[in-house]
Enzyme design. Structure first.
Site, PDB file in Angstrom:
ATOM      1  N   LYS A 105       0.851  -1.192   0.000  1.00 51.70           N
ATOM      2  CA  LYS A 105       0.000   0.000   0.000  1.00 51.70           C
ATOM      3  C   LYS A 105       0.877   1.228   0.000  1.00 51.70           C
ATOM      4  CE  LYS A 105      -4.493   1.003   0.506  1.00 51.70           C
ATOM      5  NZ  LYS A 105      -5.617   0.085   0.224  1.00 51.70           N
ATOM      6  N   ASP A 145      -6.767   4.300  -4.711  1.00 51.68           N
ATOM      7  CA  ASP A 145      -7.359   4.161  -3.380  1.00 51.68           C
ATOM      8  C   ASP A 145      -7.996   5.521  -3.085  1.00 51.68           C
ATOM      9  OD1 ASP A 145      -7.275   2.033  -1.078  1.00 51.68           O
ATOM     10  OD2 ASP A 145      -6.888   3.905  -0.058  1.00 51.68           O
TER      11      ASP A 145
HETATM   12  N1  GLU Z   1      -7.288   0.173  -3.098  1.00 47.23           N
HETATM   13  C1  GLU Z   1      -8.068  -1.016  -3.273  1.00 47.23           C
HETATM   14  C2  GLU Z   1      -8.121  -1.831  -2.002  1.00 47.23           C
HETATM   15  O1  GLU Z   1      -7.926  -1.336  -0.931  1.00 47.23           O
HETATM   16  C3  GLU Z   1      -7.651  -1.830  -4.489  1.00 47.23           C
HETATM   17  C4  GLU Z   1      -6.226  -2.192  -4.612  1.00 47.23           C
HETATM   18  C5  GLU Z   1      -5.841  -2.738  -5.969  1.00 47.23           C
HETATM   19  O2  GLU Z   1      -6.664  -2.776  -6.881  1.00 47.23           O
HETATM   20  O3  GLU Z   1      -4.674  -3.117  -6.094  1.00 47.23           O
HETATM   21  O4  GLU Z   1      -8.423  -2.987  -2.021  1.00 47.23           O
END
Ligand code: GLU
Length: 419
Positions: A105, A145
């Site tokens: 992340k 995100d």
């Molecule tokens: N940000 C999204 C999550 O928290 C998706 C992450 C992604 O698609 O890699 O799951």
């Protein structure tokens, strides 16, 4: 909103619990409580009133199952601990979803609403440049995100391709359709939440038809969850955004509410609303199903006793504290955990990534069908595991989800000879 807790404390408590339930020795907790790597970067941006300096992070929690995968958020309150917690949640989410990904992340401490489009582009390019040696198609694949969108992903993709002197659409997902993204990625998280709720409602509430729903948060996840749940026959009676919420017992039309929000800045201006409520009051309305789809730490020991919904689906990451969940379980309220129900986004990301790597042209219809069957299957699997292996009146569904997810990661680490 309530005062934010340290999400890393929550994430570690959840891990601790899973390790204990699985009967694993302590060192497994030690291995998984820390991320494999955290990169902190400084991002100076030239603006019309001088140079502004921002701080960003990319946390790579675990890569036992595959390359790190997870979004990047832009938010004025982002902290390193939050990014680490979110990367740990991605490890479990990807594992539980059955994707060949580890967890990562990113975050940049910035209020993107205060930047001009050119400054936002500059910030995005400089952030990605700063982490460019640590991301890659087979290494770490960022995505959108909170407050990042397909345009930001387009800049990331372009910047990376420039630096690495190639064309690498697979280095990020959630790109615009013109650049190898899928239109379905935009709706995917909310659609996945709705599919998960439908599946769980069939099993636990005797069906979704006519069930009342309140949704906290009316961003991408909240809006599409409300829209698809309404389409599937539920009655969405309340929604909220950061400015406030609205309640309409006959049921509201999420598209009409979105139009009002776009025009006037908030859902609170919806003219048909019978009652205005605060974003926190939305959580306590008399509904069958509650979807917290805004931010972390909103359901706490302080308000858990007043929640009336029978089923809670965590559209946001980490909205329920451990202590709150204990109270909810005692009261017979079922929480469908974030790592299960909001995985639609990353499942769609995986479809996009595979498609990019093959140079393919999957249609949105096909992609949504794949997501629907994967999500329904996952929900059925987790609920069956919960019912079979645990005492359901003592254990939240999260315990089952964590046991499955952590066990897969631990097995992968063992097979790779890490532990
Ligand atoms: N940000 C999204 C999550 O928290 C998706 C992450 C992604 O698609 O890699 O799951």
């Amino acid at each position: 909103m309530v005062e934010a807790r340290d999400p890393l404390v929550e994430a570690r408590k959840q891990l601790r619990r899973a390790i204990d339930l699985l009967g694993y020795p302590d060192y497994i907790y030690e291995v998984l409580a820390e991320p494999e790597r955290v990169i902190q970067v400084k991002i100076p941006v030239k603006t019309s009133d001088g140079v502004k300096v921002f701080i960003g992070w990319r946390s790579q929690h675990n890569s036992a199952l595959g390359p790190y995968k997870g979004g990047v958020r832009y938010h004025p309150n982002v902290t390193m601990n939050e990014v680490i917690a979110l990367s740990m949640w991605m490890t479990w989410k990807n594992s539980l979803a059955g994707l060949p990904y580890g967890g990562g992340k990113g975050g940049v401490r910035v209020n993107p609403k205060m930047l001009t489009p050119r400054e936002l582009e500059e910030l995005s390019r400089r952030y990605f440049e700063a982490i460019s040696d640590f991301v890659g198609v087979d290494l770490d694949i960022p995505a959108p995100d909170v407050y990042t969108d397909p345009q930001v992903m387009a800049w990331y993709f372009d910047e990376y391709s420039r630096i690495k002197r190639g064309i690498y659409p697979g280095v990020v997902t959630g790109k615009p359709p013109e650049l190898g993204g899928l239109k379905a990625r935009i709706v995917a998280t909310g659609y996945g939440v709705a599919v998960a709720v439908r599946e769980a409602a069939r099993r636990l509430l005797g069906g979704l038809e006519g069930k009342t729903v309140a949704v906290q948060g009316f961003g991408n996840v909240g809006y599409y969850t409300a829209k698809y749940l309404a389409e599937m026959g539920a009655k969405v009676v309340a929604v909220s955004d950061s400015r406030g919420g609205i309640y309409l017992p006959e049921g509201l039309d999420p598209d009409e509410v979105l139009a009002v929000k776009r025009r006037e800045g908030s859902v609170i201006h919806y003219p048909k609303a019978k009652k205005k409520v605060s974003p926190m009051e939305v959580l306590e309305l008399d509904v069958d199903i509650l979807v917290p789809a805004a931010i972390e730490g909103v359901i706490t020991e302080e308000n858990a006793g007043r929640i009336k919904a029978r089923l809670i689906a965590e559209g946001a990451n980490g909205p329920t504290t451990t202590e709150a969940e204990r109270i909810l379980t005692e009261r017979g309220i079922i929480v469908l955990p974030d790592i299960l129900v909001n995985a639609g986004g990353v499942i769609m990301s995986h479809i996009e990534w595979v498609n990019n790597r093959m140079g393919g042209w999957i249609t949105d219809e096909e992609a949504l069908r794949k997501l629907e069957s994967k999500m329904s299957e996952n929900v059925r699997y987790v609920l069956s595991y919960w019912e079979k292996k645990l005492e359901v009146d003592k254990h939240p569904v999260r315990d089952a989800a964590y046991m499955i997810a952590v066990e897969r990661v631990v097995n992968a680490m063992k097979l790779r000879g890490w532990i």
